[in-house]
Structure formats: C-alpha cells, structure tokens
Scaffold this motif. Structure first.
Motif, mmCIF file in Angstrom:
data_model
loop_
_atom_site.group_PDB
_atom_site.id
_atom_site.type_symbol
_atom_site.label_atom_id
_atom_site.label_comp_id
_atom_site.label_asym_id
_atom_site.label_seq_id
_atom_site.Cartn_x
_atom_site.Cartn_y
_atom_site.Cartn_z
ATOM 1 N N ASP A 63 53.436 41.239 38.411
ATOM 2 C CA ASP A 63 52.295 41.302 39.333
ATOM 3 C C ASP A 63 52.747 40.940 40.751
ATOM 4 O OD1 ASP A 63 50.330 41.643 37.096
ATOM 5 O OD2 ASP A 63 51.133 39.681 36.587
ATOM 6 N N HIS A 64 53.567 39.912 40.851
ATOM 7 C CA HIS A 64 54.112 39.466 42.137
ATOM 8 C C HIS A 64 54.898 40.608 42.802
ATOM 9 C CE1 HIS A 64 56.083 36.399 44.796
ATOM 10 N NE2 HIS A 64 57.080 37.268 44.740
ATOM 11 N N ASN A 65 55.750 41.248 42.030
ATOM 12 C CA ASN A 65 56.561 42.334 42.594
ATOM 13 C C ASN A 65 55.703 43.535 42.981
ATOM 14 O OD1 ASN A 65 58.822 40.776 42.358
ATOM 15 N ND2 ASN A 65 59.664 41.844 40.573
ATOM 16 N N ARG A 66 54.659 43.782 42.191
ATOM 17 C CA ARG A 66 53.735 44.867 42.547
ATOM 18 C C ARG A 66 53.058 44.575 43.877
ATOM 19 N NH1 ARG A 66 51.180 45.121 36.435
ATOM 20 N NH2 ARG A 66 52.488 46.827 35.639
ATOM 21 N N SER B 74 45.858 39.223 34.249
ATOM 22 C CA SER B 74 44.748 40.067 33.780
ATOM 23 C C SER B 74 44.094 40.628 35.031
ATOM 24 C CB SER B 74 43.733 39.225 32.997
ATOM 25 O OG SER B 74 42.953 38.457 33.908
ATOM 26 N N ALA B 75 43.017 41.343 34.842
ATOM 27 C CA ALA B 75 42.314 41.948 35.976
ATOM 28 C C ALA B 75 41.729 40.901 36.934
ATOM 29 C CB ALA B 75 41.214 42.868 35.466
ATOM 30 N N THR B 76 41.617 39.642 36.496
ATOM 31 C CA THR B 76 41.056 38.604 37.387
ATOM 32 C C THR B 76 42.116 37.936 38.270
ATOM 33 O OG1 THR B 76 41.342 36.761 35.834
ATOM 34 C CG2 THR B 76 39.298 38.035 35.647
ATOM 35 N N ASP C 156 41.556 47.626 48.580
ATOM 36 C CA ASP C 156 42.730 48.399 48.175
ATOM 37 C C ASP C 156 43.782 47.510 47.492
ATOM 38 O OD1 ASP C 156 42.377 51.258 49.271
ATOM 39 O OD2 ASP C 156 41.795 49.977 50.940
ATOM 40 N N PHE C 157 44.291 46.551 48.258
ATOM 41 C CA PHE C 157 45.436 45.762 47.793
ATOM 42 C C PHE C 157 45.149 45.015 46.480
ATOM 43 C CE2 PHE C 157 47.603 41.546 48.037
ATOM 44 C CZ PHE C 157 48.903 41.981 47.859
ATOM 45 N N ILE C 158 44.130 44.177 46.473
ATOM 46 C CA ILE C 158 43.879 43.336 45.286
ATOM 47 C C ILE C 158 43.585 44.198 44.050
ATOM 48 C CG2 ILE C 158 42.369 41.550 44.260
ATOM 49 C CD1 ILE C 158 42.246 40.277 47.093
ATOM 50 N N PRO C 159 42.631 45.158 44.136
ATOM 51 C CA PRO C 159 42.385 45.984 42.936
ATOM 52 C C PRO C 159 43.590 46.832 42.520
ATOM 53 C CG PRO C 159 40.811 46.544 44.707
ATOM 54 C CD PRO C 159 41.658 45.426 45.208
ATOM 55 N N ARG C 160 44.378 47.291 43.495
ATOM 56 C CA ARG C 160 45.543 48.116 43.162
ATOM 57 C C ARG C 160 46.569 47.298 42.379
ATOM 58 N NH1 ARG C 160 48.249 52.704 45.781
ATOM 59 N NH2 ARG C 160 48.905 53.812 43.896
ATOM 60 N N VAL C 161 46.846 46.082 42.862
ATOM 61 C CA VAL C 161 47.827 45.230 42.189
ATOM 62 C C VAL C 161 47.296 44.823 40.810
ATOM 63 C CG1 VAL C 161 49.026 42.995 42.271
ATOM 64 C CG2 VAL C 161 48.852 44.406 44.346
#
Ligand code: NAI
Length: 332
Positions: free
Chosen positions: A159-162, A188-190, A226-231
């Motif tokens: 997740d960090h790298n994404r 997870s998604a949260t 964009d950023f948060i939901p994409r990651v």
C-alpha cells in the motif's frame, strides 16, 4: 562463510510465493553475502505445486541457496526459522460471511503462531501477508506464547509503495525524491494513505501538489477523490485488469519490508503491535509510520494529526477493533 539463515514461506505453492522465493534465493532480501535455507510450507492440496517450485529453485543453481525443504507440517516448516513469511491464507469463497473468513483464518494462523513459538529460532521475525493480514498477525502473535509481540508484523508496504507511485506519477517526480509517506490502519479499503508529513526533494508534498494542481482546494480534492481511493482500491483494480490478484508487486513489497527491517530505514509503513501510540488500542496490529535501526520496526511518534487525518485513522482502527472482537467472540 556465513551460516545460512532459515526462511520459511507459507503458501509456497501459490502465486505470491512464485515471485517471492526466487528473489529470496537470489539474495534480494537478506543481501548478497547471506546464504539461505528455504522451508516451503503448504497444505496437502498445495504440496505438488510447492514441490514443483522446489525443482525450479534447484534449476536456478543459486549460489546463496543452501537447501530447500517442502513440508505440510508447521512444526517442521518453522524449525529453526529466522524469518517466517506467512503468505498462505484462506481466501473468501462464494457465500462466505466475514465471520466464516475470520474463523477459517484463525484456525490457520493460531496453530502457525504456536508452531513458531515451539520451533522457530529465538530471534524469529514473522511477517503476515495472508488476508485479513493485520488480524491474522494479531492471532498468530497471540498464540505464540513467549515470543514478544514486536516480532510480528503485517504487510502494508505494498500500500505504501502504491501511494508513492501515485504521487510520483502525478507530480511527476522520481520515487526516490519522496520521504515521509505513511499508510495508517488496516490493510483494507479503510486504510489511510497520508501525505501530511511527506516531502519531495525536501519540500512538503502538499506544496508541490498545490502548485501542480492549481491551489489548496484542488490539491485536497485530488487527495480525497483520486489519491486515497486509488491507493486503497488498487488491489481490486489489479484483479479487474490482470484477472488475478497482485502477486509480483506483493512479493516485491515483502522483500522491501524485510530488507528495511533488518538493514534499517528512517521511514516506511508497516503494521506492528500498538503500544498505545496515537491512541491505537494496545496490542492491535495497526499500520503506522515506522523506522528501524536494524533490530525491528519502531513506530515514529509525535506527529501532529490534522482532524481530517485523525478521523480517517479512527475509522480504520475501529475496523481493526471489530475484527479482533469478532475473532475473540468466535473463540477459535
Ligand atoms: P494463492 O491462492 O495463489 O496461494 C495461497 C497458497 O496458500 C495456496 O497454495 C494454498 O494451498 C496455501 N495455503 C492455504 N492455507 C495454508 C496453510 N494453512 N498453510 C500453508 N499454506 C497454505 O494466493 P496468493 O495470491 O499467493 O495470495 C496469498 C495471500 O496474500 C492472500 O490471502 C492474499 O489476499 C494476500 N495478499 C496480501 C497482500 C498484502 O499487501 N498484505 C497483497 C496481496 C495478497
């Protein structure tokens, strides 16, 4: 010559392991001077696939690879293990409720934690990858009597790298100019990918985003929409596009997680047992900003959290509490 380090990989016949094992054997994880002995742990149905991987490992004639053992017995699999990479897990099947998933995994990770306590090396470090990774790490650690909780972590490095990759692409700047990015909470998604303390080329990422995107509001909108939901949704995106879940990128993140843990880093993200940092209930395995001096990940403390960040972290932590409580109620 150095003594070989024993590395155990569970789910050794699966797709992540197929990318991971060859990189460990090549020295990408523990370095070019450290010989390794691999122990491949599977369930009986996965044994043939794992044996096939062992044949291919042999065919690479890796100079650092001293031995490969394949087993379906956890005690044998973790015997003398210095690094236990818990990749194998029970996936969510059709019609499976959340409680079924938690209970199926509790009956995997409880016994594996107990086997680690019984047979692994005294300085073992265990990394849980199989989902739900944070709660599975909590289960394994709780069952590993006598092994300090800080020897267990769960993988949020992917997740960090994404998050890094999305920022690097948007600004656009090279990935290695970034520092101080954090993924908080549950894998997870949260989860909350957070740039509030991040810099690019020594300058706040937020300033760089405001300049590129044309103002404070545009930058915040990009982060929220964009950023948060994409990651957070990247795992699902990979499944849609590739037709199966992230494997090589997950393996790469495992390599980076262990390498930084043992060779040191000033800032990355990993899920570790809380000692109450940032108000996260003690014992929960939660993703934090972490550093390591080579002796294990420690939470970076003292960061100021904006109200928006605080509420996103609280929501993800509430999910971790609910998962833990559900497992406790199941009594597995
Ligand atoms: P896969 O289904 O290809 O392989 C899993 C393997 O684990 C199978 O060969 C299965 O036989 C084995 N297995 C099941 N129970 C086991 C047990 N008790 N002991 C030993 N082996 C066991 O799955 P894949 O793609 O390799 O993913 C593995 C796990 O990693 C999944 O739970 C997936 O959701 C998770 N994952 C986590 C990520 C993270 O960032 N934390 C990223 C990507 C995947």
């Amino acid at each position: 010559p150095q003594q070989a380090s024993t590395v155990t990989v569970t789910g050794a016949g699966g797709q992540i392991a197929y990318s991971l094992l060859f990189r460990i054997a090549a020295g990408d994880m523990l370095g070019p001077d450290q010989p390794v002995r691999l122990r491949l742990l599977e369930i009986p149905q996965g044994m043939r696939a794992a044996e096939g991987v062992a044949l291919e490992l042999s065919d690479c004639a890796f100079p650092l690879l001293r031995a490969v053992d394949v087993t379906d017995d956890p005690r044998t699999g973790f015997d003398g293990s210095r690094f236990a990479l818990l990749v194998g897990a029970r996936p969510r099947g059709p019609g499976m409720e959340r409680a079924d998933l938690l209970s199926a995994n509790a009956s995997i990770f409880g016994p594996q934690g107990a086997a680690i306590a019984a047979s692994a090396a005294p300085d073992v470090r265990a990394v849980v990858v199989g989902n739900p990774a944070n709660t599975n790490a909590w289960i394994a650690s709780s069952a590993a009597h006598g092994v300090p909780a800080d020897r267990f972590s769960a993988l949020t490095r992917l997740d960090h790298n994404r998050a890094l990759a999305q920022l690097a692409a948007r600004l656009p700047r090279p990935v290695d100019e970034f520092a101080g990015v954090t993924v908080w909470g549950n894998h997870s998604a949260t989860q909350f990918p957070d740039i509030d303390h991040a810099t690019v080329g020594g300058r706040p990422v937020r300033d760089a985003l405001e300049e590129t995107l044309g103002g404070v509001e545009a930058a915040q909108r990009w982060l929220d929409e964009d950023f948060i939901p994409r990651v957070a949704g990247r795992g699902a995106e990979i499944i849609t596009v590739r037709g199966s879940s992230s494997a090589a990128s997950a393996a790469d993140a495992i390599i980076a997680h262990v390498r930084d843990d043992v060779s040191g880093t000033t800032w990355t993200s990993a899920a570790v047992a809380s000692h109450g940092e940032y108000g996260v209930p003690e014992g929960l395995v939660c993703s934090f900003p972490v550093r390591s001096d080579g002796t294990g990940y420690r939470v970076i403390e003292g960061l100021a959290l904006a109200p928006r960040a605080r509420s996103r972290i609280d929501a993800s932590v509430a999910e971790l509490v609910a998962e833990r409580d559900a497992v406790t109620e199941l009594g597995v």
